[in-house]
Design a protein around this motif. Structure first.
Motif, PDB file in Angstrom:
ATOM      1  N   LEU A  16       0.838  -1.197   0.000  1.00 21.79           N
ATOM      2  CA  LEU A  16       0.000   0.000   0.000  1.00 21.79           C
ATOM      3  C   LEU A  16       0.874   1.249   0.000  1.00 21.79           C
ATOM      4  O   LEU A  16       2.065   1.197   0.293  1.00 21.79           O
ATOM      5  CB  LEU A  16      -0.898   0.019   1.237  1.00 21.79           C
ATOM      6  CG  LEU A  16      -1.631  -1.261   1.617  1.00 21.79           C
ATOM      7  CD1 LEU A  16      -2.495  -1.013   2.847  1.00 21.79           C
ATOM      8  CD2 LEU A  16      -2.459  -1.771   0.457  1.00 21.79           C
ATOM      9  N   ALA A  17       0.259   2.392  -0.308  1.00 25.31           N
ATOM     10  CA  ALA A  17       0.949   3.676  -0.221  1.00 25.31           C
ATOM     11  C   ALA A  17      -0.074   4.763   0.057  1.00 25.31           C
ATOM     12  O   ALA A  17      -1.264   4.615  -0.244  1.00 25.31           O
ATOM     13  CB  ALA A  17       1.709   3.976  -1.507  1.00 25.31           C
ATOM     14  N   LEU A  18       0.398   5.849   0.646  1.00 26.12           N
ATOM     15  CA  LEU A  18      -0.454   6.999   0.935  1.00 26.12           C
ATOM     16  C   LEU A  18      -0.129   8.094  -0.070  1.00 26.12           C
ATOM     17  O   LEU A  18       1.028   8.530  -0.184  1.00 26.12           O
ATOM     18  CB  LEU A  18      -0.205   7.489   2.361  1.00 26.12           C
ATOM     19  CG  LEU A  18      -1.216   8.466   2.958  1.00 26.12           C
ATOM     20  CD1 LEU A  18      -2.603   7.844   3.021  1.00 26.12           C
ATOM     21  CD2 LEU A  18      -0.773   8.908   4.347  1.00 26.12           C
ATOM     22  N   LEU A  19      -1.163   8.548  -0.809  1.00 34.84           N
ATOM     23  CA  LEU A  19      -0.981   9.500  -1.896  1.00 34.84           C
ATOM     24  C   LEU A  19      -2.109  10.530  -1.883  1.00 34.84           C
ATOM     25  O   LEU A  19      -3.160  10.300  -1.289  1.00 34.84           O
ATOM     26  CB  LEU A  19      -1.006   8.772  -3.244  1.00 34.84           C
ATOM     27  CG  LEU A  19       0.134   7.798  -3.548  1.00 34.84           C
ATOM     28  CD1 LEU A  19      -0.239   6.915  -4.728  1.00 34.84           C
ATOM     29  CD2 LEU A  19       1.408   8.570  -3.847  1.00 34.84           C
ATOM     30  N   PRO A  20      -1.909  11.667  -2.568  1.00 37.28           N
ATOM     31  CA  PRO A  20      -3.039  12.590  -2.748  1.00 37.28           C
ATOM     32  C   PRO A  20      -4.156  11.897  -3.526  1.00 37.28           C
ATOM     33  O   PRO A  20      -3.870  11.136  -4.464  1.00 37.28           O
ATOM     34  CB  PRO A  20      -2.436  13.739  -3.565  1.00 37.28           C
ATOM     35  CG  PRO A  20      -0.976  13.581  -3.474  1.00 37.28           C
ATOM     36  CD  PRO A  20      -0.685  12.165  -3.194  1.00 37.28           C
ATOM     37  N   GLN A  21      -5.380  12.169  -3.188  1.00 33.72           N
ATOM     38  CA  GLN A  21      -6.491  11.456  -3.804  1.00 33.72           C
ATOM     39  C   GLN A  21      -6.565  11.692  -5.316  1.00 33.72           C
ATOM     40  O   GLN A  21      -6.990  10.819  -6.068  1.00 33.72           O
ATOM     41  CB  GLN A  21      -7.812  11.866  -3.147  1.00 33.72           C
ATOM     42  CG  GLN A  21      -8.954  10.927  -3.479  1.00 33.72           C
ATOM     43  CD  GLN A  21     -10.088  11.015  -2.479  1.00 33.72           C
ATOM     44  OE1 GLN A  21     -10.040  11.828  -1.559  1.00 33.72           O
ATOM     45  NE2 GLN A  21     -11.087  10.194  -2.648  1.00 33.72           N
ATOM     46  N   ARG A  22      -6.096  12.861  -5.796  1.00 33.61           N
ATOM     47  CA  ARG A  22      -6.154  13.156  -7.232  1.00 33.61           C
ATOM     48  C   ARG A  22      -5.302  12.212  -8.075  1.00 33.61           C
ATOM     49  O   ARG A  22      -5.524  12.082  -9.274  1.00 33.61           O
ATOM     50  CB  ARG A  22      -5.702  14.582  -7.506  1.00 33.61           C
ATOM     51  CG  ARG A  22      -4.244  14.835  -7.137  1.00 33.61           C
ATOM     52  CD  ARG A  22      -3.778  16.226  -7.511  1.00 33.61           C
ATOM     53  NE  ARG A  22      -2.633  16.636  -6.735  1.00 33.61           N
ATOM     54  CZ  ARG A  22      -1.379  16.305  -6.994  1.00 33.61           C
ATOM     55  NH1 ARG A  22      -1.097  15.531  -8.021  1.00 33.61           N
ATOM     56  NH2 ARG A  22      -0.396  16.729  -6.220  1.00 33.61           N
ATOM     57  N   GLU A  23      -4.326  11.533  -7.470  1.00 35.54           N
ATOM     58  CA  GLU A  23      -3.435  10.669  -8.241  1.00 35.54           C
ATOM     59  C   GLU A  23      -4.134   9.412  -8.749  1.00 35.54           C
ATOM     60  O   GLU A  23      -3.560   8.678  -9.553  1.00 35.54           O
ATOM     61  CB  GLU A  23      -2.226  10.252  -7.383  1.00 35.54           C
ATOM     62  CG  GLU A  23      -1.263  11.380  -7.097  1.00 35.54           C
ATOM     63  CD  GLU A  23      -0.604  11.916  -8.353  1.00 35.54           C
ATOM     64  OE1 GLU A  23      -0.381  11.123  -9.305  1.00 35.54           O
ATOM     65  OE2 GLU A  23      -0.331  13.129  -8.406  1.00 35.54           O
ATOM     66  N   PHE A  24      -5.364   9.158  -8.333  1.00 36.53           N
ATOM     67  CA  PHE A  24      -6.004   7.894  -8.676  1.00 36.53           C
ATOM     68  C   PHE A  24      -7.003   8.014  -9.824  1.00 36.53           C
ATOM     69  O   PHE A  24      -7.692   7.047 -10.151  1.00 36.53           O
ATOM     70  CB  PHE A  24      -6.717   7.328  -7.447  1.00 36.53           C
ATOM     71  CG  PHE A  24      -5.802   7.148  -6.278  1.00 36.53           C
ATOM     72  CD1 PHE A  24      -4.937   6.071  -6.228  1.00 36.53           C
ATOM     73  CD2 PHE A  24      -5.778   8.055  -5.239  1.00 36.53           C
ATOM     74  CE1 PHE A  24      -4.075   5.906  -5.156  1.00 36.53           C
ATOM     75  CE2 PHE A  24      -4.919   7.891  -4.166  1.00 36.53           C
ATOM     76  CZ  PHE A  24      -4.064   6.813  -4.129  1.00 36.53           C
TER      77      PHE A  24
END
Length: 295
Positions: A244-252
């Motif tokens: 898993l990774a934590l990213l800004p939601q816009r990256e998806f």
């Protein structure tokens, strides 16, 4: 302490080799050995084991001081050079991978339209390299990013007389493979994922150490380390089930095989800031002002 000798010590410790450090520094191996001996004599302590080459306990402590000291030294020299240089007709913009946004692209287009002869270079850099290059004037303006509580500034290394300007905050989400048992949740508590498998991607995701601090847990252990600045490469690994990774939601947006589940607790955001020296009127100052207006 002579800063030049300190730089030789950091190079040898970093390479774990006198010969490799000598090649990097442009000295002979015997000269570098003499420099280290002189520093050890000055401090009255052995700093490096010789076989294999590794810092002693005292050397490890000196490294903790040496790296930020040398960065401040380089930043001071760069600042003096910047103040005595004519205004630039070019700009080098350093951008962390997760700071590449649509409003950045449109702002650059507006700047180039207003100044047709401007030579622009965009350099995508990892977080540590970006902070260092802004401090040493290798780039004129940096866009840095990280995780923070809402409205809190980013915690950045001490790099001298640099200024940060807030540009944007956005929600964070956990990147999960589409088939993950938690992929259909409306939101997640970060603490519930402490024992999950994570990907350590220090330049293309939120690093794992801040997750441990934010949740007060010793978990968040990596099953794989990803080094580089290609966010799409990271998401391909997530989709394949490597962690898993934590990213800004816009990256998806429109990514196959990935689900983005917002982090509900604790309250955390992805924050982007402009990092720069105090700038006289010029392309970098105009870009910084335009970015603030556009964000």
């Amino acid at each position: 302490m002579d800063p030049h000798l300190l730089r030789r010590f950091v190079a040898v410790a970093g390479h774990g080799s006198f010969s490799a450090a000598a090649r990097e520094l442009g000295y002979t191996q015997s000269a570098v050995s003499q420099h280290i001996a002189a520093l050890e004599k000055d401090l009255g302590a052995v700093l490096l084991q010789r076989r294999p080459v590794a810092p002693t306990g005292v050397g490890v402590r000196l490294l903790e001081h040496a790296r930020p000291l040398l960065l401040r030294w380089d930043a001071a020299r760069a600042d003096m050079a910047r103040l005595t240089t004519a205004p630039a007709t070019r700009i080098v913009l350093g951008v962390a991978p997760l700071a590449m946004t649509a409003w950045l692209s449109s702002t650059l287009a507006d700047l180039r339209g207003a100044q047709p002869g401007l030579d622009v270079t965009v350099r995508v850099l990892g977080r540590a390299a970006l902070t260092r290059d802004v401090a040493t004037a290798a780039v004129d303006l940096g866009l840095v990013d990280g995780m923070a509580a809402p409205a809190d500034p980013l915690q950045l290394p001490d790099t001298g007389l640099l200024t940060t300007t807030a540009l944007a905050e956005e929600p964070l989400a956990v990147a999960l493979p589409a088939g993950h048992p938690l992929a259909d949740r409306a939101g997640l508590r970060l603490a519930d994922l402490a024992d999950a498998q994570w990907i350590e991607a220090p330049d293309t995701a939120i690093p794992l150490a801040p997750l441990r601090t934010a949740s007060g847990s010793d978990g968040y252990r990596s099953s794989l380390r990803y080094e580089g600045t290609d966010v799409r490469g990271l998401t391909a690994l997530i989709a394949a089930g490597h962690g898993l990774a934590l990213l800004p939601q816009r990256e998806f947006d429109d990514l196959p095989g990935i689900r983005a589940v917002p982090v509900r607790t604790p309250r955390l955001v992805h924050r982007i800031e402009a990092l720069h020296h105090e700038m006289p009127d010029g392309p970098a100052a105009r870009l910084a002002a335009a970015l603030v207006a556009a964000s």
